[in-house]
Write a protein that holds these residues in place. Structure first.
Motif, PDB file in Angstrom:
ATOM      1  N   PRO A  25      -2.685  -1.466   1.795  1.00  0.00           N
ATOM      2  CA  PRO A  25      -1.957  -1.187   2.755  1.00  0.00           C
ATOM      3  C   PRO A  25      -0.340  -1.299   2.283  1.00  0.00           C
ATOM      4  CG  PRO A  25      -2.773  -3.558   2.923  1.00  0.00           C
ATOM      5  CD  PRO A  25      -3.342  -2.616   1.789  1.00  0.00           C
ATOM      6  N   ASN A  26      -0.043  -1.788   1.531  1.00  0.00           N
ATOM      7  CA  ASN A  26       1.350  -2.163   1.204  1.00  0.00           C
ATOM      8  C   ASN A  26       2.149  -0.841   0.731  1.00  0.00           C
ATOM      9  OD1 ASN A  26       1.376  -5.069   1.052  1.00  0.00           O
ATOM     10  ND2 ASN A  26       0.194  -4.817  -0.828  1.00  0.00           N
ATOM     11  N   TYR A  27       1.355   0.234   0.433  1.00  0.00           N
ATOM     12  CA  TYR A  27       2.294   1.188  -0.050  1.00  0.00           C
ATOM     13  C   TYR A  27       2.865   2.220   1.460  1.00  0.00           C
ATOM     14  CZ  TYR A  27       0.753   1.748  -4.772  1.00  0.00           C
ATOM     15  OH  TYR A  27       0.805   1.437  -5.933  1.00  0.00           O
ATOM     16  N   GLU A  28       2.169   1.834   2.579  1.00  0.00           N
ATOM     17  CA  GLU A  28       2.667   2.562   3.871  1.00  0.00           C
ATOM     18  C   GLU A  28       3.407   1.116   4.689  1.00  0.00           C
ATOM     19  OE1 GLU A  28       3.184   5.651   4.988  1.00  0.00           O
ATOM     20  OE2 GLU A  28       4.364   4.336   6.212  1.00  0.00           O
ATOM     21  N   PRO A  29       4.613   1.517   4.608  1.00  0.00           N
ATOM     22  CA  PRO A  29       5.476   0.502   5.492  1.00  0.00           C
ATOM     23  C   PRO A  29       4.879   0.559   7.135  1.00  0.00           C
ATOM     24  CG  PRO A  29       6.863   1.980   4.383  1.00  0.00           C
ATOM     25  CD  PRO A  29       5.680   2.429   4.090  1.00  0.00           C
ATOM     26  N   SER A  86       1.925   5.572 -11.873  1.00  0.00           N
ATOM     27  CA  SER A  86       2.223   5.159 -10.272  1.00  0.00           C
ATOM     28  C   SER A  86       2.816   3.923 -10.114  1.00  0.00           C
ATOM     29  CB  SER A  86       0.958   5.120  -9.619  1.00  0.00           C
ATOM     30  OG  SER A  86       0.053   4.109  -9.866  1.00  0.00           O
ATOM     31  N   PHE A  87       3.693   3.635  -9.425  1.00  0.00           N
ATOM     32  CA  PHE A  87       4.233   2.386  -9.208  1.00  0.00           C
ATOM     33  C   PHE A  87       4.731   2.207  -7.833  1.00  0.00           C
ATOM     34  CE2 PHE A  87       8.853   2.807  -8.807  1.00  0.00           C
ATOM     35  CZ  PHE A  87       8.984   4.188  -9.252  1.00  0.00           C
ATOM     36  N   THR A  88       4.803   0.962  -7.304  1.00  0.00           N
ATOM     37  CA  THR A  88       5.514   0.541  -6.026  1.00  0.00           C
ATOM     38  C   THR A  88       6.398  -0.549  -6.178  1.00  0.00           C
ATOM     39  OG1 THR A  88       3.410   1.263  -4.685  1.00  0.00           O
ATOM     40  CG2 THR A  88       5.033  -0.161  -3.792  1.00  0.00           C
TER      41      THR A  88
END
Lengths: 361, 876
Positions: A225-229, B480-482
C-alpha cells in the motif's frame, strides 16, 4: 536467613511479580439494542443480518451466546417509499469468513434489486430490543479509462513437455480513473484471482488418475500500500512509524476531486502455478481481478474507524486508558451496525498473457 | 473606633487596684512588647488595647526604677510609630498618624550570603515602625519608615534570622541584606515565619505556594528523579493524571490550562519522554511560585494555574557544583563568579541514558542477523545557562538560556539484494523540544520603584520524519524503487518584550504594574509528502497555514493594607490578541482580600477571571510530540474562566498551618476534539476537528502543613467535582471530567533522622480516574480487511477506576562529598488500575473430556509495580 527475613523477601517478590491484569465485573448496567448489518451492492439481492448487541462478558456469539433476534420485522424503503417487508432467510456464509462452528447465517432478504443512486432505508422493529433505522445511498460506478500493467522481476520455470510450469513476479499497475467533481466520493480497491482451468481427471471407472489446474497465489499482503499515497491518506506521520496499514485500501476524493488519477498498484511476490496431467494446454485462462469500488460514506467511515481503533494511535492509546477509546463507526440510529453500499468496476488482467510473453522472451 | 472594627482586645483582668500614679519598675532589653506589657499590667492594673498586628515583631528596650507610667510608655515607644492614650483603666495603642512624621524609604535586595542568589518572598520588617515588606522575584524590597532610628529584621526558612542593628534613617536608604544559611535552624528550631506561612496568614492569596529547591529534592518520585511537577501533584486540588507522568490538572482543569514559566518566560512543552520527566531540571532551579486559585494581576493567559520557576543566578563568591548519576539520567551543574562581586554564571545540563543502553543492545542484536539491521535510540537533554551581571547596587542584568530536546530514532534496514534483489530501508526521526532565550535588566528607579525589563524568545518545535526506500535490483540495475518521505512539523515561537514594575508609594500599598507584547508564530501542523518511484513522482503539502498573532497586555494590581486586620489585593489584566484580521479582547479583573478576625487566624476570599488564547490539542493523557499548540482562530472565542474561592487559615504556634479553601470555577469556550474526529484525514484543518464547550469545577482543599523541625511535611484532603459539556462531543450531553478525582488524600513526611540519614515518605490515596468503558459489542459487518469485536459507543467517562493508593519512600545518606539517594516508588507495590480492557479468560477443563474454554472477561490493567532506584550526587 531468619523467618522474618524469608517472609519479607517472599512477600516482596510476590508483590513485584504479581500479574498486571485481573478479571473483574465492572458492574455497569447495559441494555442490548438491535444491530443491523447490510452491504448493498448494485444489481445484487439485498441481504440483511439482524442481531442484538451483547455485553462483552455475556459470552461468545456463535458458540456460547445466541444474539439472534426472533421477534423482529424489517421494512425496506427505497427513495422514500415503502417497498417491502423483508423475509427471514438462511444462507451459507461466504467462503471468506466461513466458520464451521457457526453454521448457516440467519438474515433477511428482499426481492428488490438495488440500482445506482437508490436511497435505501431500513426500519427494524423488535418488541424486546426496540427500533433501529439506517439508510444509505447506492453509489454510481466509477469510470476507469485505462489500466497499464508492467510485470517486474518475473522468474519462470517449467518442464520441457509443458505440463508443469510456474512463475513468480511483481506487478506494477496504473489504473486511471476519473472522480466525479460534483459529489464527495469514497473508494475501495480490492483484488482477487479467477481461474477457469481447473479440474480432475477420472478414468472410465471414476478413479482419479490425474488433475490439471492453474492458479494464482495472491493474498492480502501481496499489495504494497505504500506505493499509493491515497491508501495512506488516513495515516499520520507518527502513525506511519508505529502503525500498520496493511490491507486498508480505502480512500476519499479529498485530494483528487474531479480529476483523472492514476491509481498506483504495486503487487509483489505473486506466484503462478500450472500443472496438467492432460498434456500442455495453450489457452490458459487465469486472471487477476481488480475491483475499484465506489462505496458509500458509511462504508468508508466504518472501515476507517476499524483501522483507527485497532491500528491508529488514537485507538491504541484509548485501548490502554491513555486516551478516549475509539468506537467502530455505526450509522444505525438507536441501534448498532452498518448499512452501507458499494458499486464495483471490475478489471480482469490476463496473467497468462504475461507469463506467455515472459516465456517467449 | 472605625479603623478598629476588627480590633483584637488583649485584656487581662487583674485583681489589683492600683492608682494611676503608681510607679513602675522594670528592665527589658529587646524583649517582645507583649511580655513587657504583662509586667506593666501587673504593676499598674491597666489593660492594653491594640489592633492585631500592631506589635508584630516589636521588641522593646526600657529601663525604669519607680518611674511614672507615662514616662515608661514614652521611653518604650520612642523611635516607633506607635502612640498611646490612657483612657480609664485602658491604655489604648495606635499607630501615629502618617503625616505626623517625615518618612524615608529603605530599599534593596535580600540575597543569600556567599552565593548572592536572590531570596524571593523574604519578609523584611522594621521593628520600630511595625511595617513589613516581602521581597519580589528578584529579591527586591522597599520599606517606608519614619525618619529616625530603625532596625530591620528578616526571617526566611533555612536561614539565620537577620537583625540589622540600629540604622539611622534620615533620608532614603539603599540597604542590601545577606542571609546566612543555617541548616540547624531548619532541623531543630522553631522559626518565626516562612514564605508559605506568610502566604497563608498575611497575604491575600488563596491557593498560593512557594516550593524551594530542597523541598522538591526531598519529595520521593519515580526513578528517583526529583521533579517540581511531581512535587506539586501532592498538593490538594492538583490531579496527577496518569500514574508516573508529570501531568497536572488543577481544580478540574485541562493539561494545557497551566502556564509554566521559566524566569517569567512561558515554556510550551514541559515534558520529556511522554511525560515521565518534566523539563525542569531541579539542579538548575532556585524555587517555584505556584498559583492555583487567586491569581496576581501580572499573570494571565491560562485558565487553571500559573507556575513560575526561578532559576539560579549563580554565586558571586565562589564556584560550586554537583554531579548526579542516576539510573535514568545524569546531571551536572556548576555556578560561580566570572568577575567576583560583579558577574556570575550558572550552568546545568541533564541527559538521559537510555540511548547509551540501546545502542550496544542493537549492535549485539544486529551482529546475529544477516542482511538486516535495526537501530533504536531515545534520549532527552536539557541545558540551563544563565549569566548575571551587577552594574551597581541599583542595576543588574542577566542572560538566560534554556534548551530542551527529545529525540527518537528508529530505523530498519533489510538488504537482501544479493539474495533476492530487494532492499527495504526505513528511517524514522522524531525530534521535539524548547528553546528559550531571554535578556533582562533590573533597575531600582527609586527606592520606591523597581523595574524589570525583559526581552525573550521562546520556541517549541517538533519535527517527525519518516522515510522508506525500497525496491528491486537486477544485476545492480534498479528496476523498481520507491522513495517515500513524510514530514510533519509543529511549531510555536514567541518573541516577547515586557516591563514589570513594583511601586511602593506608601507603606500600605504595593503596586505592581506592567506591559507586555508577544509576537506569536504558529505552524500548527504542516505535513509534507514526497513519493518518488521509477515511473511516478508526487509531492503534497497540507496544512501549511502559518499564523502570526500579536498579543498585547497591560496589568495593574495594588496590594493594599487597609488596616492590620484587612488587606485587599485588587487588579486587572487586559489583553488584546490580534490574529487573521480579528482582535479578541479580554479584561481579567482580580480581587482578593484577607481579614484577620483574631490572632493567628485569616479569612480570605477572591475572584479571578482568566483568558486563554492558545491551547494544545492533545489526543491522550501522555505527552506526545504531535500535541500541537494552536491559536484561537476563525469563529472560535478565547477560552475563559471565572473562579471564586475562599479560605480559612490558622497558624498554630508558627509551627503548623491549617487551611481550608473552597472554590467554584466556570469555564467557557473550552475546546476539545469532537466525536469521531479521528475519521477526518490527519492533515485536515485542525480547527475542523474541534468543538467548543463549557465546564465547571468545584471543590474544597484541606491542608495541614508543618514546614520545620526534625519532622516536617503536610497532610491534605481535597474534594472535587468537575464536568464538561461540548456541542459535538458525547452527543452534546454533560459528562464528568476525566480527572474528576472526587476524594484525594496526600501525606508527605520528611524526617531528618540524624546528620547522615534523612527519610521522606509520601502517600497518595484518591478516587480513581474517570474512564470511558464500552461494555457492549455488536456483530462485525465484515467490511474491513481484518475482523474484530465492534464496540458500541457509550457515555464518556462513565466508569470510575478503583481507588488509587501508593506510597513512595526515599532515603538520603549524606557523605562527606555528597549524598546517596535510595528511593522506592510504589513502595508496597500496589499496582494501581490505569484502565480496563476486554480479553478472554482461557482455561482447560479436564472432566469427562478435555475441553478448552475461553470466556470473554473484563480485566483491570495495572501498570506500575515497585520501582527502586538509586542515585549519587557529588557536591563540589
Amino acid at each position: 536467613m531468619d523467618f522474618l527475613t524469608r517472609i519479607i523477601i517472599s512477600a516482596a517478590a510476590a508483590a513485584t511479580l504479581s500479574s498486571c491484569f485481573s478479571e473483574f465485573d465492572p458492574k455497569i448496567d447495559s441494555t442490548p439494542v438491535l444491530c443491523m448489518n447490510s452491504n448493498i451492492v448494485e444489481g445484487e439481492p439485498i441481504w440483511l443480518q439482524l442481531t442484538r448487541t451483547w455485553r462483552w462478558d455475556e459470552g461468545d456469539p456463535g458458540s456460547t451466546l445466541d444474539i439472534s433476534v426472533d421477534d423482529a420485522t424489517v421494512d425496506l424503503y427505497v427513495n422514500g417509499e415503502f417497498k417491502e417487508r423483508l423475509t427471514a432467510a438462511v444462507r451459507e456464509p461466504s467462503a471468506e469468513f466461513y466458520d464451521p462452528t457457526k453454521g448457516p447465517e440467519k438474515g433477511f432478504e428482499a426481492e428488490y434489486i438495488p440500482q445506482q443512486d437508490d436511497h435505501i432505508r431500513f426500519v427494524a422493529t423488535s418488541k424486546k430490543y426496540g427500533e433501529a433505522t439506517a439508510e444509505t445511498v447506492v453509489p454510481r460506478q466509477v469510470s476507469i479509462s485505462k489500466v497499464d500493467v508492467t510485470p517486474l522481476n518475473v522468474t519462470y520455470w517449467g518442464n520441457e513437455d509443458g505440463t508443469t510450469a510456474g512463475a513468480m513476479f511483481d506487478l506494477d499497475i496504473q489504473m486511471h480513473f476519473t472522480d466525479p467533481a460534483e459529489s464527495t466520493d469514497y473508494y475501495l480497491f480490492s483484488y482477487g484471482s479467477e481461474n477457469t482451468f481447473n479440474g480432475y481427471i477420472y478414468d472410465e471407472n471414476d478413479v482419479l488418475v490425474g488433475s490439471y489446474g492453474e492458479y494464482i497465489n495472491i493474498n492480502a499482503y501481496s499489495l504494497d500500500p505504500n506505493y499509493e499515497p491515497l491508501f495512506s491518506e488516513h495515516v499520520s506521520v507518527l502513525e506511519s512509524v508505529v502503525a500498520s496499514n496493511s490491507g486498508y485500501t480505502i480512500f476519499s476524493d479529498r485530494q483528487i476531486s474531479g480529476r483523472t488519477y492514476p491509481l498506483h498498484i504495486h503487487m509483489t511476490n505473486i506466484s503462478w502455478n500450472y500443472h496438467s496431467d492432460v498434456g500442455a494446454v495453450d489457452e490458459l485462462q487465469c486472471y487477476l481481478v481488480l475491483n475499484l469500488n465506489k462505496i458509500s460514506e458509511d462504508y468508508y467511515r466504518h472501515v476507517l474507524s476499524v483501522w483507527v481503533a485497532n491500528d491508529g494511535i488514537a485507538g491504541s492509546l484509548g485501548s490502554v486508558g491513555l486516551g478516549e477509546p475509539v468506537f467502530e463507526s455505526s450509522n444505525v440510529s438507536t441501534g448498532a451496525g452498518v448499512v452501507s453500499s458499494a458499486t464495483g468496476n471490475i478489471v480482469r488482467i490476463d496473467i497468462s498473457e504475461i507469463i506467455k510473453a515472459r516465456q517467449g522472451s | 473606633m472605625k479603623s478598629h472594627l476588627i480590633t483584637t482586645i488583649a485584656a487581662v483582668a487583674l485583681s489589683l487596684s492600683v492608682a494611676q500614679a503608681q510607679r513602675i519598675t522594670l528592665h527589658a532589653v529587646g524583649r517582645p512588647a507583649e511580655k513587657v506589657f504583662a509586667d506593666i499590667m501587673k504593676q499598674s492594673g491597666k489593660n492594653f488595647v491594640y489592633s492585631s498586628g500592631l506589635l508584630d515583631g516589636l521588641n522593646v528596650t526600657v529601663s525604669a526604677d519607680g518611674k511614672q507610667l507615662r514616662q515608661v510608655l514614652d521611653a518604650m515607644f520612642e523611635g516607633t510609630d506607635i502612640a498611646y492614650r490612657v483612657k480609664g483603666e485602658n491604655i489604648i495603642l495606635y499607630r501615629r498618624p502618617v503625616a505626623a512624621r517625615r518618612k524615608c524609604t529603605i530599599s534593596g535586595f535580600v540575597r543569600e550570603a556567599g552565593s548572592d542568589e536572590a531570596i524571593v518572598g523574604a519578609v523584611v520588617r522594621s521593628t520600630q515602625a511595625g511595617v513589613a515588606a516581602t521581597t519580589n522575584a528578584m529579591g527586591f524590597y522597599s520599606l517606608t519608615v519614619p525618619a529616625g532610628e530603625t532596625t530591620l529584621t528578616v526571617d526566611y526558612p533555612g536561614f539565620r534570622d537577620y537583625t540589622s542593628g540600629k540604622l539611622a534613617v534620615e533620608s532614603d536608604l539603599s540597604y542590601n541584606i545577606g542571609l546566612t544559611v543555617n541548616s540547624e535552624m531548619l532541623d531543630e528550631l522553631v522559626v518565626h515565619g516562612s514564605r508559605n506561612r506568610y502566604l497563608a496568614m498575611e497575604s491575600t492569596a488563596v491557593g498560593n505556594l512557594n516550593l524551594s529547591n530542597s523541598v522538591i529534592k526531598a519529595t520521593p518520585v519515580i526513578f528517583g528523579e526529583s521533579d517540581v511537577i511531581k512535587t506539586l501533584q501532592l498538593e490538594p486540588g492538583v490531579s496527577a493524571g496518569v500514574e508516573g507522568l508529570t501531568g497536572m490538572y488543577v481544580h478540574g482543569g485541562g493539561s494545557d490550562e497551566n502556564l509554566y514559566m521559566l524566569d517569567n518566560i512561558p515554556l510550551y512543552q514541559v515534558n520529556h519522554f511522554a511525560g515521565l520527566f518534566s523539563a525542569f531540571n531541579t539542579e538548575a532551579l532556585r524555587n517555584v511560585d505556584f498559583y492555583k486559585s487567586s491569581f496576581p494581576a501580572r499573570y494571565d493567559g491560562r485558565l487553571s494555574s500559573f507556575m513560575d520557576v526561578h532559576t539560579k543566578d549563580g554565586s558571586m563568591e565562589a564556584h560550586h557544583g554537583s554531579v548526579k548519576l542516576g539510573l535514568t539520567s545524569g546531571a551536572f551543574n556548576i555556578d560561580g563568579p566570572i568577575w567576583r562581586d560583579h558577574t556570575s554564571y550558572s550552568f546545568a545540563i541533564r541527559r538521559s541514558w537510555l540511548d547509551l543502553l540501546t545502542i550496544p543492545v542493537c549492535a549485539i542484536a544486529n551482529s546475529a542477523l544477516s542482511n538486516e539491521s535495526y537501530t533504536f535510540g531515545y534520549a532527552f537533554m536539557d541545558i540551563n545557562a544563565k549569566i548575571s551581571h551587577r552594574f551597581s547596587d541599583r542595576s543588574t542584568a542577566y542572560a538566560m538560556f534554556y534548551y530542551g530536546d527529545d529525540y527518537l530514532r528508529i530505523s530498519q534496514d533489510f538488504d537482501t539484494e544479493i539474495v533476492t534483489g530487494d532492499y527495504d530501508k526505513t528511517k524514522n526521526n522524531l525530534r521535539w523540544g524548547n528553546i528559550v532565550g531571554s535578556l533582562g535588566w533590573r533597575y531600582v528607579i527609586s527606592p520606591k520603584m523597581f523595574v524589570e525589563v525583559t526581552g525573550a524568545y521562546s520556541r517549541y518545535q517538533s519535527r517527525l520524519v519518516h522515510r522508506s526506500e525500497y525496491g528491486s535490483k537486477v544485476d545492480s540495475k534498479v528496476i523498481s524503487f520507491t522513495d517515500d518521505r513524510l514530514q510533519s512539523d509543529n511549531h510555536i515561537g514567541d518573541w516577547i518584550a515586557r516591563a514589570d514594575f513594583d511601586y511602593t508609594p506608601h507603606p500600605s500599598h504595593k503596586v505592581n504594574f506592567g506591559v507586555s507584547y508577544i509576537r506569536h508564530n504558529f505552524l500548527p501542523s504542516l505535513s509534507k509528502r514526497r513519493l518518488l518511484t521509477e515511473s511516478f513522482e508526487a509531492s503534497a503539502s497540507d496544512n501549511a497555514r502559518h499564523y502570526k498573532a500579536d498579543e498585547y497586555a497591560a496589568y495593574i494590581g495594588d496590594d493594599w493594607k487597609l488596616s492590620d486586620a484587612l488587606r485587599v489585593n485588587a487588579g486587572v489584566h487586559g489583553s488584546l490578541f490580534h490574529i487573521e484580521g480579528r482582535t479578541h479582547k479580554a479584561l481579567s479583573p482580580r480581587l482578593s482580600l484577607r481579614w484577620t478576625p483574631a490572632r493567628d487566624w485569616a479569612v480570605k476570599a477572591s475572584y479571578s477571571r482568566t483568558a486563554q488564547y492558545v491551547h494544545q490539542l492533545v489526543q491522550s493523557s501522555i505527552s506526545l510530540p504531535t500535541d500541537q499548540w494552536v491559536p484561537v482562530t476563525g469563529s472560535q472565542k478565547p477560552q475563559a474562566a471565572d473562579k471564586v474561592s475562599a479560605g480559612v487559615y490558622y497558624s498554630l504556634d508558627n509551627k503548623y498551618t491549617f487551611s481550608v479553601e473552597g472554590y467554584y470555577k466556570w469555564m467557557h469556550n473550552l475546546l476539545e476534539y469532537c466525536d469521531e474526529y479521528y475519521l477526518m484525514p490527519p492533515n485536515a484543518a485542525w480547527d475542523s476537528k474541534m468543538t467548543a464547550g463549557k465546564g465547571t469545577a468545584k471543590g474544597i482543599d484541606f491542608k495541614v502543613a508543618k514546614e520545620f523541625g526534625k519532622v516536617s511535611g503536610h497532610i491534605s484532603y481535597s474534594l472535587l467535582w468537575a464536568d464538561r459539556q461540548y456541542a459535538d462531543l458525547n452527543g452534546g450531553r454533560k459528562f464528568p471530567a476525566r480527572f474528576d478525582n472526587r476524594h484525594k488524600i496526600n501525606v508527605m513526611v520528611n524526617w531528618k533522622i540524624n546528620d547522615k540519614w534523612e527519610m521522606s515518605a509520601s502517600w497518595t490515596g484518591m478516587s480513581g480516574n474517570r474512564f470511558t468503558l464500552a461494555t457492549q459489542c455488536w456483530d462485525d459487518p465484515a467490511l474491513a480487511p481484518w475482523h474484530y469485536d465492534m464496540l458500541l459507543g457509550t457515555e464518556m467517562n462513565n466508569y470510575r477506576l478503583p481507588f488509587y493508593h501508593r506510597m513512595d519512600l526515599s532515603f538520603r545518606r549524606n557523605t562527606r562529598r555528597g549524598y546517596w539517594t535510595f528511593s522506592a516508588y510504589n513502595a508496597y507495590c500496589n499496582m494501581n488500575t490505569i484502565a480496563v480492557d476486554r480479553d478472554y479468560s482461557d482455561s482447560f477443563v479436564v472432566g469427562d473430556k478435555y475441553e478448552f474454554i475461553s470466556n470473554p472477561v473484563f480485566r483491570k490493567i495495572r501498570l506500575i509495580p515497585i520501582i527502586p532506584s538509586v542515585s549519587y550526587t557529588w557536591i563540589f
